[in-house]
Design a protein around this motif. Structure first.
Motif, PDB file in Angstrom:
ATOM      1  N   PRO A 129       0.821  -1.211   0.000  1.00 11.08           N
ATOM      2  CA  PRO A 129       0.000   0.000   0.000  1.00 11.08           C
ATOM      3  C   PRO A 129       0.855   1.262   0.000  1.00 11.08           C
ATOM      4  CG  PRO A 129      -0.750  -1.556   1.675  1.00 11.08           C
ATOM      5  CD  PRO A 129       0.539  -2.081   1.145  1.00 11.08           C
ATOM      6  N   PHE A 130       0.328   2.314  -0.632  1.00 15.28           N
ATOM      7  CA  PHE A 130       0.881   3.670  -0.609  1.00 15.28           C
ATOM      8  C   PHE A 130       2.121   3.872  -1.493  1.00 15.28           C
ATOM      9  CE2 PHE A 130      -0.430   2.538   3.826  1.00 15.28           C
ATOM     10  CZ  PHE A 130      -1.673   3.148   3.809  1.00 15.28           C
ATOM     11  N   VAL A 131       2.659   2.832  -2.096  1.00 23.74           N
ATOM     12  CA  VAL A 131       3.954   2.909  -2.776  1.00 23.74           C
ATOM     13  C   VAL A 131       3.781   3.363  -4.222  1.00 23.74           C
ATOM     14  CG1 VAL A 131       5.871   1.481  -3.642  1.00 23.74           C
ATOM     15  CG2 VAL A 131       5.107   1.255  -1.279  1.00 23.74           C
ATOM     16  N   MET A 132       4.739   4.165  -4.701  1.00 25.88           N
ATOM     17  CA  MET A 132       4.818   4.539  -6.108  1.00 25.88           C
ATOM     18  C   MET A 132       5.806   3.628  -6.824  1.00 25.88           C
ATOM     19  SD  MET A 132       4.877   8.698  -6.114  1.00 25.88           S
ATOM     20  CE  MET A 132       4.824   8.726  -7.908  1.00 25.88           C
ATOM     21  N   VAL A 133       5.464   3.224  -8.031  1.00 25.06           N
ATOM     22  CA  VAL A 133       6.332   2.386  -8.854  1.00 25.06           C
ATOM     23  C   VAL A 133       6.577   3.112 -10.168  1.00 25.06           C
ATOM     24  CG1 VAL A 133       6.526   0.208 -10.108  1.00 25.06           C
ATOM     25  CG2 VAL A 133       5.553   0.232  -7.802  1.00 25.06           C
ATOM     26  N   ALA A 134       7.855   3.199 -10.577  1.00 24.25           N
ATOM     27  CA  ALA A 134       8.204   3.863 -11.827  1.00 24.25           C
ATOM     28  C   ALA A 134       8.877   2.881 -12.768  1.00 24.25           C
ATOM     29  CB  ALA A 134       9.131   5.051 -11.562  1.00 24.25           C
ATOM     30  N   GLN A 135       8.841   3.195 -14.057  1.00 23.45           N
ATOM     31  CA  GLN A 135       9.416   2.318 -15.069  1.00 23.45           C
ATOM     32  C   GLN A 135      10.940   2.333 -14.983  1.00 23.45           C
ATOM     33  OE1 GLN A 135       8.686   3.485 -19.084  1.00 23.45           O
ATOM     34  NE2 GLN A 135       9.174   1.495 -19.940  1.00 23.45           N
ATOM     35  N   ASP A 136      11.520   1.143 -14.987  1.00 20.09           N
ATOM     36  CA  ASP A 136      12.979   0.976 -15.043  1.00 20.09           C
ATOM     37  C   ASP A 136      13.218  -0.457 -15.502  1.00 20.09           C
ATOM     38  OD1 ASP A 136      15.689   1.077 -14.804  1.00 20.09           O
ATOM     39  OD2 ASP A 136      15.725   0.998 -12.618  1.00 20.09           O
ATOM     40  N   GLY A 137      12.960  -0.714 -16.803  1.00 23.85           N
ATOM     41  CA  GLY A 137      12.823  -2.099 -17.247  1.00 23.85           C
ATOM     42  C   GLY A 137      11.522  -2.606 -16.642  1.00 23.85           C
ATOM     43  N   ILE A 166       3.862   6.626   7.190  1.00 26.53           N
ATOM     44  CA  ILE A 166       3.979   5.810   5.983  1.00 26.53           C
ATOM     45  C   ILE A 166       5.385   5.926   5.401  1.00 26.53           C
ATOM     46  CG2 ILE A 166       3.153   5.583   3.603  1.00 26.53           C
ATOM     47  CD1 ILE A 166       0.376   6.502   4.717  1.00 26.53           C
ATOM     48  N   LYS A 167       5.956   7.128   5.431  1.00 28.83           N
ATOM     49  CA  LYS A 167       7.323   7.299   4.942  1.00 28.83           C
ATOM     50  C   LYS A 167       8.310   6.490   5.782  1.00 28.83           C
ATOM     51  CE  LYS A 167       6.879  11.875   2.815  1.00 28.83           C
ATOM     52  NZ  LYS A 167       7.257  13.303   2.897  1.00 28.83           N
ATOM     53  N   ARG A 168       8.121   6.455   7.079  1.00 26.91           N
ATOM     54  CA  ARG A 168       9.017   5.658   7.928  1.00 26.91           C
ATOM     55  C   ARG A 168       8.892   4.166   7.613  1.00 26.91           C
ATOM     56  NH1 ARG A 168       7.500   9.806  11.478  1.00 26.91           N
ATOM     57  NH2 ARG A 168       5.739   8.636  12.333  1.00 26.91           N
ATOM     58  N   ALA A 169       7.673   3.739   7.358  1.00 28.61           N
ATOM     59  CA  ALA A 169       7.483   2.333   6.984  1.00 28.61           C
ATOM     60  C   ALA A 169       8.157   2.035   5.643  1.00 28.61           C
ATOM     61  CB  ALA A 169       5.992   2.012   6.915  1.00 28.61           C
TER      62      ALA A 169
END
Length: 261
Positions: free
Chosen positions: A181-189, A214-217
């Motif tokens: 949850p809450f995470v951003m995913v970016a393209q890198d392959g 959330i940032k600490r997690a």
């Protein structure tokens, strides 16, 4: 009684059940064992195969293929279903398949989602509420998507992967592991985590304390250099003071596929 409005060129099979206010546009096909809730609208050239249950106030703009057989070689005509909730928007050329007999038997989409042009939801997927799938976003089979997830254009999710609530998948990212949850995913392959979805969380009313937790997690899981077991131990500590950190931990503990790291 507001009777359904069916264009003369549309075909609605006798076994279909259309509630009050349903509109069926030109050249549509509504098959047997299809149930449609009140005020749902089908634009031109949509097809709906059953068994499919569609809630109320949905909009299918045009050329959508809904409830087709799963694209799975193991499927041999078993009784499998599609279930769609309320107030969803499906743009042009969306394709959504029913489940498989060996995969749970049902594909389910929740409420208040936007699926934009050419999006695809494969067999046995579970999609939550308030999600946005941008153009050409694709789910392979057995994918689970939490609430408030955004998939950017051309994003692809590998079969059996899970994407947690409030996650953001960037344009063209290919996801082959579980995304917490809450995470951003970016393209890198293949897609890789790139921080948390701070802007999206702010828009949904998360205050600074929650976002800080959330940032600490996230740092414990992705930036500490620790092993997964060590990260889990740290998350367990953080979870004692934060429901959102607990959501991270519970997501990890429930997974069967490798975590995206």
């Amino acid at each position: 009684m507001n009777e359904p409005r069916i264009h003369p060129s549309a075909v609605v099979e006798p076994g279909a059940r259309l509630a009050a206010g349903v509109q069926v546009g030109a050249f549509c096909y509504i098959g047997n064992d299809v149930e449609v809730g009140e005020n749902t609208v089908f634009g031109p050239h949509c097809s709906v195969q059953g068994p499919t249950r569609i809630g109320r106030d949905n909009r299918f703009i045009g050329h959508c293929a809904i409830g087709g057989e799963p694209q799975d070689k193991k499927f041999h005509g078993e009784h499998v279903e599609l279930e769609i909730g309320d107030r969803n928007l499906f743009r042009e050329f969306c394709t959504i398949n029913r489940g498989t007999g060996t995969g749970g038997g049902i594909t389910r989409i929740g409420n208040d989602n936007w699926l934009l042009a050419y999006t695809h939801v494969a067999h046995d997927c579970m999609v939550g509420n308030h999600c946005v799938f941008s153009n050409n976003a694709t789910l392979a089979g057995h994918v689970e998507i939490g609430n408030h997830v955004i998939l950017s254009g051309f994003a692809g999710i590998h079969q059996f992967c899970r994407v947690g609530a409030h996650a953001f998948i960037g344009m063209g990212a290919l996801v082959n592991g579980d995304v917490p949850p809450f995470v951003m995913v970016a393209q890198d392959g293949y897609g890789r985590p790139r921080g948390i979805n701070s802007e999206g969380l702010k828009r949904r009313g998360f205050d600074a304390d929650r976002i800080g937790a959330i940032k600490r997690a996230y740092r414990a899981l992705y930036m500490s250099g620790a092993s997964l077991e060590e990260s889990r131990a740290k998350l367990a500590e953080l979870a004692s003071g934060s429901d959102d950190a607990r959501a991270f931990l519970e997501f990890i503990d429930a997974g069967e596929r490798p975590l995206l790291r």
